[in-house]
Motif scaffolding. Structure first.
Motif, PDB file in Angstrom:
ATOM      1  N   THR A  39       0.883  -1.170   0.000  1.00 23.04           N
ATOM      2  CA  THR A  39       0.000   0.000   0.000  1.00 23.04           C
ATOM      3  C   THR A  39       0.920   1.218   0.000  1.00 23.04           C
ATOM      4  O   THR A  39       2.140   1.069   0.049  1.00 23.04           O
ATOM      5  CB  THR A  39      -0.944   0.058   1.230  1.00 23.04           C
ATOM      6  N   ILE A  71      -7.856  -3.627  10.123  1.00 19.24           N
ATOM      7  CA  ILE A  71      -8.451  -2.617   9.238  1.00 19.24           C
ATOM      8  C   ILE A  71      -9.013  -3.325   8.000  1.00 19.24           C
ATOM      9  O   ILE A  71      -8.340  -4.181   7.414  1.00 19.24           O
ATOM     10  CB  ILE A  71      -7.383  -1.587   8.801  1.00 19.24           C
ATOM     11  N   THR A 104      -7.605   6.050   8.149  1.00 16.79           N
ATOM     12  CA  THR A 104      -8.496   4.952   8.533  1.00 16.79           C
ATOM     13  C   THR A 104      -9.579   5.517   9.433  1.00 16.79           C
ATOM     14  O   THR A 104      -9.277   6.221  10.403  1.00 16.79           O
ATOM     15  CB  THR A 104      -7.690   3.869   9.290  1.00 16.79           C
ATOM     16  N   VAL A 106     -12.811   4.902  12.025  1.00 21.62           N
ATOM     17  CA  VAL A 106     -13.456   3.941  12.928  1.00 21.62           C
ATOM     18  C   VAL A 106     -14.890   4.406  13.166  1.00 21.62           C
ATOM     19  O   VAL A 106     -15.123   5.517  13.613  1.00 21.62           O
ATOM     20  CB  VAL A 106     -12.693   3.837  14.270  1.00 21.62           C
ATOM     21  N   LEU A 121     -15.060  -5.705  19.200  1.00 27.29           N
ATOM     22  CA  LEU A 121     -15.511  -4.327  19.465  1.00 27.29           C
ATOM     23  C   LEU A 121     -16.774  -4.022  18.650  1.00 27.29           C
ATOM     24  O   LEU A 121     -17.005  -4.644  17.610  1.00 27.29           O
ATOM     25  CB  LEU A 121     -14.418  -3.324  19.078  1.00 27.29           C
ATOM     26  N   VAL A 124     -15.770  -0.735  13.533  1.00 25.08           N
ATOM     27  CA  VAL A 124     -14.890  -1.295  12.498  1.00 25.08           C
ATOM     28  C   VAL A 124     -13.991  -0.183  11.967  1.00 25.08           C
ATOM     29  O   VAL A 124     -14.415   0.973  11.874  1.00 25.08           O
ATOM     30  CB  VAL A 124     -15.694  -1.956  11.355  1.00 25.08           C
ATOM     31  N   ALA A 125     -12.747  -0.542  11.641  1.00 24.85           N
ATOM     32  CA  ALA A 125     -11.804   0.409  11.043  1.00 24.85           C
ATOM     33  C   ALA A 125     -11.713   0.127   9.550  1.00 24.85           C
ATOM     34  O   ALA A 125     -11.623  -1.032   9.144  1.00 24.85           O
ATOM     35  CB  ALA A 125     -10.429   0.245  11.696  1.00 24.85           C
ATOM     36  N   ARG A 127     -10.250   1.639   5.501  1.00 25.92           N
ATOM     37  CA  ARG A 127      -9.572   2.650   4.691  1.00 25.92           C
ATOM     38  C   ARG A 127      -9.477   2.217   3.237  1.00 25.92           C
ATOM     39  O   ARG A 127      -9.533   1.019   2.927  1.00 25.92           O
ATOM     40  CB  ARG A 127      -8.203   3.006   5.263  1.00 25.92           C
ATOM     41  N   GLU A 185       2.329   3.856   8.944  1.00 26.25           N
ATOM     42  CA  GLU A 185       0.948   3.416   8.807  1.00 26.25           C
ATOM     43  C   GLU A 185      -0.026   4.599   8.836  1.00 26.25           C
ATOM     44  O   GLU A 185       0.304   5.679   9.326  1.00 26.25           O
ATOM     45  CB  GLU A 185       0.570   2.446   9.929  1.00 26.25           C
ATOM     46  N   SER A 186      -1.249   4.325   8.363  1.00 25.50           N
ATOM     47  CA  SER A 186      -2.278   5.360   8.249  1.00 25.50           C
ATOM     48  C   SER A 186      -2.640   5.981   9.593  1.00 25.50           C
ATOM     49  O   SER A 186      -2.469   5.377  10.652  1.00 25.50           O
ATOM     50  CB  SER A 186      -3.530   4.745   7.631  1.00 25.50           C
ATOM     51  N   VAL A 188      -5.258   6.637  12.272  1.00 22.02           N
ATOM     52  CA  VAL A 188      -6.508   5.968  12.671  1.00 22.02           C
ATOM     53  C   VAL A 188      -7.351   6.978  13.443  1.00 22.02           C
ATOM     54  O   VAL A 188      -6.913   7.520  14.461  1.00 22.02           O
ATOM     55  CB  VAL A 188      -6.235   4.717  13.533  1.00 22.02           C
ATOM     56  N   LEU A 199      -6.457   7.973  17.112  1.00 21.60           N
ATOM     57  CA  LEU A 199      -5.954   6.848  17.908  1.00 21.60           C
ATOM     58  C   LEU A 199      -4.508   6.542  17.541  1.00 21.60           C
ATOM     59  O   LEU A 199      -3.756   6.023  18.358  1.00 21.60           O
ATOM     60  CB  LEU A 199      -6.812   5.608  17.664  1.00 21.60           C
TER      61      LEU A 199
HETATM   62  O1  TXA Z   1      -1.463   1.998   6.906  1.00 20.46           O
HETATM   63  C1  TXA Z   1      -2.058   1.125   7.518  1.00 20.46           C
HETATM   64  O2  TXA Z   1      -3.012   1.383   8.288  1.00 20.46           O
HETATM   65  C2  TXA Z   1      -1.594  -0.326   7.359  1.00 20.46           C
HETATM   66  C3  TXA Z   1      -1.828  -0.729   5.891  1.00 20.46           C
HETATM   67  C4  TXA Z   1      -1.547  -2.178   5.642  1.00 20.46           C
HETATM   68  O3  TXA Z   1      -3.119  -0.381   5.520  1.00 20.46           O
HETATM   69  N1  TXA Z   1      -2.285  -1.194   8.253  1.00 20.46           N
HETATM   70  C5  TXA Z   1      -2.014  -1.231   9.578  1.00 20.46           C
HETATM   71  O4  TXA Z   1      -2.754  -2.163  10.299  1.00 20.46           O
HETATM   72  O5  TXA Z   1      -1.203  -0.518  10.106  1.00 20.46           O
HETATM   73  P1  TXA Z   1      -2.403  -2.585  11.796  1.00 20.46           P
HETATM   74  O6  TXA Z   1      -3.294  -3.729  12.078  1.00 20.46           O
HETATM   75  O7  TXA Z   1      -0.961  -2.827  11.912  1.00 20.46           O
HETATM   76  O8  TXA Z   1      -2.865  -1.377  12.652  1.00 20.46           O
HETATM   77  C6  TXA Z   1      -4.255  -1.105  12.824  1.00 20.46           C
HETATM   78  C7  TXA Z   1      -4.463  -0.229  14.017  1.00 20.46           C
HETATM   79  C8  TXA Z   1      -4.172  -0.966  15.315  1.00 20.46           C
HETATM   80  O9  TXA Z   1      -3.541  -0.052  16.206  1.00 20.46           O
HETATM   81  C9  TXA Z   1      -5.576  -1.341  15.817  1.00 20.46           C
HETATM   82  O10 TXA Z   1      -5.645  -1.458  17.220  1.00 20.46           O
HETATM   83  C10 TXA Z   1      -6.391  -0.164  15.299  1.00 20.46           C
HETATM   84  O11 TXA Z   1      -5.827   0.156  14.046  1.00 20.46           O
HETATM   85  N2  TXA Z   1      -7.803  -0.552  15.105  1.00 20.46           N
HETATM   86  C11 TXA Z   1      -8.314  -1.421  14.198  1.00 20.46           C
HETATM   87  N3  TXA Z   1      -9.641  -1.536  14.341  1.00 20.46           N
HETATM   88  C12 TXA Z   1     -10.005  -0.706  15.352  1.00 20.46           C
HETATM   89  C13 TXA Z   1     -11.233  -0.396  15.983  1.00 20.46           C
HETATM   90  N4  TXA Z   1     -12.379  -0.963  15.593  1.00 20.46           N
HETATM   91  N5  TXA Z   1     -11.218   0.494  17.018  1.00 20.46           N
HETATM   92  C14 TXA Z   1     -10.057   1.072  17.409  1.00 20.46           C
HETATM   93  N6  TXA Z   1      -8.856   0.803  16.857  1.00 20.46           N
HETATM   94  C15 TXA Z   1      -8.820  -0.079  15.842  1.00 20.46           C
END
Ligand code: TXA
Ligand code: MG
Length: 357
Positions: A39, A71, A104, A106, A121, A124-125, A127, A185-186, A188, A199
């Protein structure tokens, strides 16, 4: 053929544009496999969002705690609307401004979405990545649940070879799109409440968001560890993150004082028989260093420097940057990679109101 649990998977790297590579990735995803893809931020470790056993595999191959949600990656706003209970005017305004891109959102999730994605939860997250290969993959296969493609706790991969380092023997295919453009990373952003809450900071900055949303807050835990007993708004804030094998320390304060102090620590570590590396905005005389141009360039190269230095250096000494713009995201990652081991060389800086850590 009987598959034994301990049977080694052969991991192949194929260029995104190689004939048939994308089609192979789609086939693998559709047959319930996990595939890594590029990405604009970092590489993702994807599975089809509707296929629960495949999503479970993501947690297994990463060693990811089950309480850390994923995500969902979509290829357009219509797909995103289907994932949530209610698509809000603020969501619409934000995606118009920042999608495709490193933001991203939420929101409360639609009842039909597998709960494993959200780690139980009610939200949903989501992007829409700004990368042609990722978008094509989603268009052909469907929405993809994906965390960063590193083993849990390690720096995120920004090149296919870095994915290979952590995922060799665990997944069948890595699509290679070259080095990621952004490198972190993005952002959030939780938009379930009255005021949006960041976040995790990223390239879409608090200023960018405030310009659309009118206001924004930074979640506690972004620049300082969460106090004991405080529940994290995002489970990701609780876990150790981005850490290479070398010890990392971040130095903050007035630039000249910081750089002089880092050179002293370098000498002391060398004297003690360690192999330190300095990372900052200019070289140091007679010291081994990695040089970055500015915060943007630092963000792009940060994880690559950590991953490419961890075998050769025992200590990585990181020059802190101003925590504005993308500097906020960089400092968030650097402080976590350092396990909040930070030295304030003078009294000009403290972080997040949480005091020195
Ligand atoms: O740039 C990015 O966001 C990358 C690329 C691959 O898209 N993805 C990424 O995913 O960094 P990950 O899983 O490493 O980080 C996702 C973050 C985590 O800190 C997670 O706790 C948070 O997003 N997250 C996901 N769903 C959530 C939710 N429903 N509520 C709060 N935090 C959430
Ligand atoms: Mg991650």
């Amino acid at each position: 053929m009987k598959i034994h649990k301990d049977e080694k998977i052969i991991t192949r790297i194929r260029g995104c544009k190689d004939p048939g590579a994308l089609e192979e990735a789609v086939q693998l995803l559709k047959s319930g496999q996990v595939v890594a893809f590029p990405t604009e931020t970092v590489y993702g470790l994807g599975a089809l969002c509707e296929t629960v056993p495949a999503v479970r595999k993501i947690f297994e191959v990463k060693g990811r705690p089950a309480d850390n949600p994923l995500i969902v990656h979509v290829d357009g706003v219509d797909r995103a609307r289907e994932l949530v209970r209610e698509w809000t005017p603020l969501a619409e305004a934000l995606v118009r401004a920042f999608w495709p891109g490193p933001l991203t959102l939420v929101l409360e999730r639609a009842p039909g979405l597998p709960s494993i994605i959200s780690a139980g939860l009610p939200t949903v997250a989501m992007r829409m990545p700004a990368h042609p290969c990722a978008l094509r993959l989603i268009a052909l296969a469907g929405p993809i649940a994906a965390p960063s493609a590193n083993a849990s706790g390690r720096p995120s991969p920004t090149q296919a070879e870095h994915v290979y380092k952590d995922m060799k023997g665990r997944i069948p295919l890595i699509l290679d799109g070259g080095p990621c453009e952004k490198g972190l990373e993005s952002t959030v952003l939780d938009i379930t409440g009255d005021v949006p809450v960041i976040l995790r900071p990223g390239h879409v900055t608090p200023e960018d968001i405030a310009a659309i949303a009118g206001g924004v807050r930074l979640s506690p835990g972004v620049l300082s560890p969460l106090p004991e007993g405080v529940q994290a708004a995002s489970p990701g804030l609780m876990h150790r993150h981005y850490a290479p094998q070398s010890r990392v320390c971040v130095y903050c304060g007035e630039e000249g004082a910081v750089r002089a102090h880092m050179a002293q620590e370098y000498a002391a570590l060398q004297e003690a028989g360690f192999r330190p590396l300095l990372i900052g905005t200019a070289p140091w005389t007679a010291c081994e260093s990695r040089v970055v141009e500015d915060a943007q360039d630092f963000a792009k190269k940060f994880y690559a420097i950590l991953l490419e230095s961890e075998m050769d250096y025992t200590h990585l000494l990181v020059q802190g940057v101003d925590k504005h713009g993308v500097g906020l995201a960089l400092m968030n990652r650097a402080l976590r990679a350092a396990g909040f081991s930070v030295k304030y060389v003078d009294d000009t800086e403290t972080f997040g109101g949480g005091g020195r850590t």
